[in-house]
Scaffold this active site. Sequence first.
Site, PDB file in Angstrom:
ATOM      1  N   GLU A   9      -8.526  -4.721   5.074  1.00 34.89           N
ATOM      2  CA  GLU A   9      -8.132  -4.591   3.459  1.00 34.89           C
ATOM      3  C   GLU A   9      -6.917  -5.366   3.036  1.00 34.89           C
ATOM      4  O   GLU A   9      -6.903  -5.952   1.852  1.00 34.89           O
ATOM      5  CB  GLU A   9      -8.000  -3.065   3.157  1.00 34.89           C
ATOM      6  CG  GLU A   9      -9.589  -2.573   3.662  1.00 34.89           C
ATOM      7  CD  GLU A   9      -9.381  -1.137   3.634  1.00 34.89           C
ATOM      8  OE1 GLU A   9      -9.694  -0.225   2.647  1.00 34.89           O
ATOM      9  OE2 GLU A   9      -9.218  -0.684   4.840  1.00 34.89           O
ATOM     10  N   GLY A  45     -12.054   2.222  12.244  1.00 36.01           N
ATOM     11  CA  GLY A  45     -11.816   2.758  13.446  1.00 36.01           C
ATOM     12  C   GLY A  45     -12.946   2.885  14.432  1.00 36.01           C
ATOM     13  O   GLY A  45     -13.148   2.679  15.361  1.00 36.01           O
ATOM     14  N   ILE A  46     -13.896   3.909  13.712  1.00 34.05           N
ATOM     15  CA  ILE A  46     -14.969   4.392  14.809  1.00 34.05           C
ATOM     16  C   ILE A  46     -16.001   3.435  14.807  1.00 34.05           C
ATOM     17  O   ILE A  46     -16.465   3.208  15.844  1.00 34.05           O
ATOM     18  CB  ILE A  46     -15.690   5.627  14.216  1.00 34.05           C
ATOM     19  CG1 ILE A  46     -14.619   6.840  14.002  1.00 34.05           C
ATOM     20  CG2 ILE A  46     -17.021   6.215  14.848  1.00 34.05           C
ATOM     21  CD1 ILE A  46     -15.124   7.976  13.127  1.00 34.05           C
ATOM     22  N   ARG A  99      -2.677  -1.966  -3.590  1.00 28.69           N
ATOM     23  CA  ARG A  99      -3.581  -1.098  -3.648  1.00 28.69           C
ATOM     24  C   ARG A  99      -3.630  -0.104  -4.650  1.00 28.69           C
ATOM     25  O   ARG A  99      -2.462   0.583  -4.464  1.00 28.69           O
ATOM     26  CB  ARG A  99      -3.763  -0.422  -2.191  1.00 28.69           C
ATOM     27  CG  ARG A  99      -5.025   0.262  -2.102  1.00 28.69           C
ATOM     28  CD  ARG A  99      -4.980   0.939  -0.714  1.00 28.69           C
ATOM     29  NE  ARG A  99      -6.242   1.780  -0.744  1.00 28.69           N
ATOM     30  CZ  ARG A  99      -6.421   2.583  -0.125  1.00 28.69           C
ATOM     31  NH1 ARG A  99      -5.154   3.119   0.662  1.00 28.69           N
ATOM     32  NH2 ARG A  99      -7.473   3.556  -0.155  1.00 28.69           N
ATOM     33  N   ARG A 101     -12.894  15.872   5.993  1.00 28.84           N
ATOM     34  CA  ARG A 101     -13.454  16.109   4.558  1.00 28.84           C
ATOM     35  C   ARG A 101     -14.964  16.581   4.947  1.00 28.84           C
ATOM     36  O   ARG A 101     -15.444  16.036   5.784  1.00 28.84           O
ATOM     37  CB  ARG A 101     -13.344  14.788   3.928  1.00 28.84           C
ATOM     38  CG  ARG A 101     -12.120  14.684   3.105  1.00 28.84           C
ATOM     39  CD  ARG A 101     -12.172  13.601   2.186  1.00 28.84           C
ATOM     40  NE  ARG A 101     -10.995  13.087   1.684  1.00 28.84           N
ATOM     41  CZ  ARG A 101     -10.631  11.671   1.881  1.00 28.84           C
ATOM     42  NH1 ARG A 101     -11.590  10.762   2.331  1.00 28.84           N
ATOM     43  NH2 ARG A 101      -9.649  11.130   1.523  1.00 28.84           N
ATOM     44  N   HIS A 137     -13.462   3.049  -0.860  1.00 34.17           N
ATOM     45  CA  HIS A 137     -13.326   1.885   0.285  1.00 34.17           C
ATOM     46  C   HIS A 137     -14.085   0.486  -0.238  1.00 34.17           C
ATOM     47  O   HIS A 137     -14.626  -0.377   0.489  1.00 34.17           O
ATOM     48  CB  HIS A 137     -14.177   2.360   1.219  1.00 34.17           C
ATOM     49  CG  HIS A 137     -13.756   3.422   2.259  1.00 34.17           C
ATOM     50  ND1 HIS A 137     -14.485   4.480   2.674  1.00 34.17           N
ATOM     51  CD2 HIS A 137     -12.419   3.626   2.751  1.00 34.17           C
ATOM     52  CE1 HIS A 137     -13.635   5.274   3.194  1.00 34.17           C
ATOM     53  NE2 HIS A 137     -12.263   4.973   3.071  1.00 34.17           N
ATOM     54  N   GLY A 180     -14.204   5.402   9.222  1.00 37.30           N
ATOM     55  CA  GLY A 180     -12.669   5.853   9.708  1.00 37.30           C
ATOM     56  C   GLY A 180     -12.443   7.111   9.527  1.00 37.30           C
ATOM     57  O   GLY A 180     -13.358   7.844   9.931  1.00 37.30           O
ATOM     58  N   ASN A 205       0.981  -1.296  -0.011  1.00 35.96           N
ATOM     59  CA  ASN A 205      -0.057   0.016   0.145  1.00 35.96           C
ATOM     60  C   ASN A 205       0.828   1.177   0.221  1.00 35.96           C
ATOM     61  O   ASN A 205       1.406   1.629   1.041  1.00 35.96           O
ATOM     62  CB  ASN A 205      -0.834  -0.009   1.300  1.00 35.96           C
ATOM     63  CG  ASN A 205      -2.044   0.914   1.356  1.00 35.96           C
ATOM     64  OD1 ASN A 205      -1.864   2.099   0.566  1.00 35.96           O
ATOM     65  ND2 ASN A 205      -2.921   0.959   2.092  1.00 35.96           N
ATOM     66  N   HIS A 264     -18.171   2.006   6.654  1.00 34.34           N
ATOM     67  CA  HIS A 264     -16.914   2.020   6.899  1.00 34.34           C
ATOM     68  C   HIS A 264     -16.842   3.592   7.463  1.00 34.34           C
ATOM     69  O   HIS A 264     -16.689   4.312   6.855  1.00 34.34           O
ATOM     70  CB  HIS A 264     -16.148   1.933   5.635  1.00 34.34           C
ATOM     71  CG  HIS A 264     -14.775   2.235   5.839  1.00 34.34           C
ATOM     72  ND1 HIS A 264     -13.844   0.832   5.721  1.00 34.34           N
ATOM     73  CD2 HIS A 264     -13.896   2.830   6.067  1.00 34.34           C
ATOM     74  CE1 HIS A 264     -12.694   1.289   5.809  1.00 34.34           C
ATOM     75  NE2 HIS A 264     -12.577   2.473   6.120  1.00 34.34           N
TER      76      HIS A 264
END
Length: 628
Positions: free
Chosen positions: A404, A346-347, A107, A257, A196, A226, A31, A224
Amino acid sequence: MESVFFSKITSLKIWNSPTQKSFFMQILVVNCGSSSVKAEVIDLSTGKRIVVMSVDRINDAQPKLKFSDSDQVLACPASGHEQALAFAFPKLIEKLDKNLLKGVGHRVVHGGKIFDEPTLITEEVEKQIESLYSLAPLHNPINLLGVRIAKKHFPDVPHVAVFDTAFHSTIPPKAKNYALPQNLIEKHHIERYGFHGTSHRYVAQRAANYLGADIHDLRIISCHLGNGASVCAIEYGVSVETSMGMTPLEGLVMGTRSGDIDAGIITYLMEQENMTWQQVSDMLNKESGMKGIAGSNDMRDLEERAADGDVQAQLAIDMFVHRLRKYIGAYAAVMGGADAIIFTAGIGENSASLRSKIVYKLNYMRAIIDEHKNKMLKFIGVEDVEDISASNSLCKILVVKTDEQLSIAEQTAKVIKASKLKNQAPRNIPIAVSARHVHLTQESVEILFGKGYQLTVQKPLSQPGQFACNEMVTLVGPKNKIEKVRILGPTRPKDQVEISRTDEFFLGIDAPIRESGHTEGSPGLTLIGPAGKLELKEGVICAWRHIHMHPDDAEYFGVKDKDIVEVRVENQERGLTFGNVLIRVSDKFKLEMHIDTDEANAAELNQGAEGSLVLTGAGGMLTKKKVS
Ligand code: ADP
């Protein structure tokens, strides 16, 4: 967990089973980002990481190199991807058995309209990735640089590009298109590509496996969450909507973002603030989202501050949750309902309070959370899926650990395998017919043939080390007896008599269908030899039809030991498909399917001589498989 059925093996969609671990191979996953490179070698037979390498601050004078097997941080002697990796890759190679490394998966963020599946990297493919630079200027050039550097260090194995966008290629035009002038859309390839994809695909398949369902029967909303965040509607196995768009900027409120905003704000700000496109882009990508609202893009930090009464932190969380709830409702509407909601990254994997807020009042779509399970959730050991829905929730609420890198490794392996298959003629599996026979212990041999007697070889059988003996015995059942039943050598730890269903009727016993060696609870029989009589208490079975395979064959067919497959036998008059065929893999085996005389008769295959395994002229084609 239930089994998953696949379509014809030669036309297997390569993404059908991201979690199928059927390959005896290791894959390096690279990656390559603008400031760091992560590389992992994954053993696909176990899913285990052999080594994980990271190079951080790659543009510093001395980039930092770390390996998972040590705490030591090494300083690369020179800056930049080329130089840092020239130092790092040889060190990675030292930690590998290079013979086991079968490929490199990369990736690549944007596949544009060109790539809708993982692709073997050729020079032509490299050029095509280059042609997509303008769609992902921050990612594709660096991803391709990673490919080119890795090819120099790993020249002997295939390299495969796995695209973040590929999974979303199935989104229909009504959801893919933007309502902009058609000439601009066409000129600039403007459409919803989505991102993603590797993660959404992976967690959806894991969820389906966990539920014991076929992914093609499920409507899934995958969240998803993160630093970058997106939600995806996966209807019966394919992506039909996703919140990120032509770029990763659209959709949810993210770490830095903005997600969805009124496009009018952009032109307004450009005019009022005299901003350039670059400034606007930086603001929307790097200074907005939760960072813009509350000064931090770390959800842990925001949750702590909100708990202490910080109004902006609370607002950022509320906006994050509200936006996602809107999307969940919208995607349920798109699919006409949902069978599962997945939280990941993560979250999604870590914040019970966020999950709870997000699924609050989703009763209208029959999604009800079990708050206790949600709060207590902890992944232990190898577990990677947890169900946090209440027992009366019709829509399952699942937390799935995303992986991933593993998904990239698995997709890479399948591309490599498929490309090998393409270059090979389809392989038939030789079929041997096994007539009734007997395996004996040395002790039993001596009872039947005399003290100290040793079996003698009549002829070797196709499986290495095994042979038909000159010696024969008589089987005596409650109804009848069968004479001249051949013994197969060498001697074994247990006595075993293998007969066909027709023999069972004739002898008057009912033998179970078993794998060789599994004779527990089977009926017994009397054996008569020239020197004596042996009363077996158990050991009579009807052999489970099976295929012996060397690990190389198993890799070729994409199966593993104990898998169950279907095999088609073509025969002009009575061709048939054998179901429930057991795969047996060992490096001592040679590729061969074994069936008994009844089965051979049913398919009108030519018969073997009495008492041994005889190869027929027929071949079987493996058509379907069932894996656990
Ligand atoms: P990415 O891979 O996109 O950089 P991750 O999947 O690592 O992102 O997710 C990062 C996000 O997950 C951050 O906002 C971080 O605060 C959040 N996160 C990680 N652990 C927790 C936790 N225990 N509680 C709440 N948020 C968490």
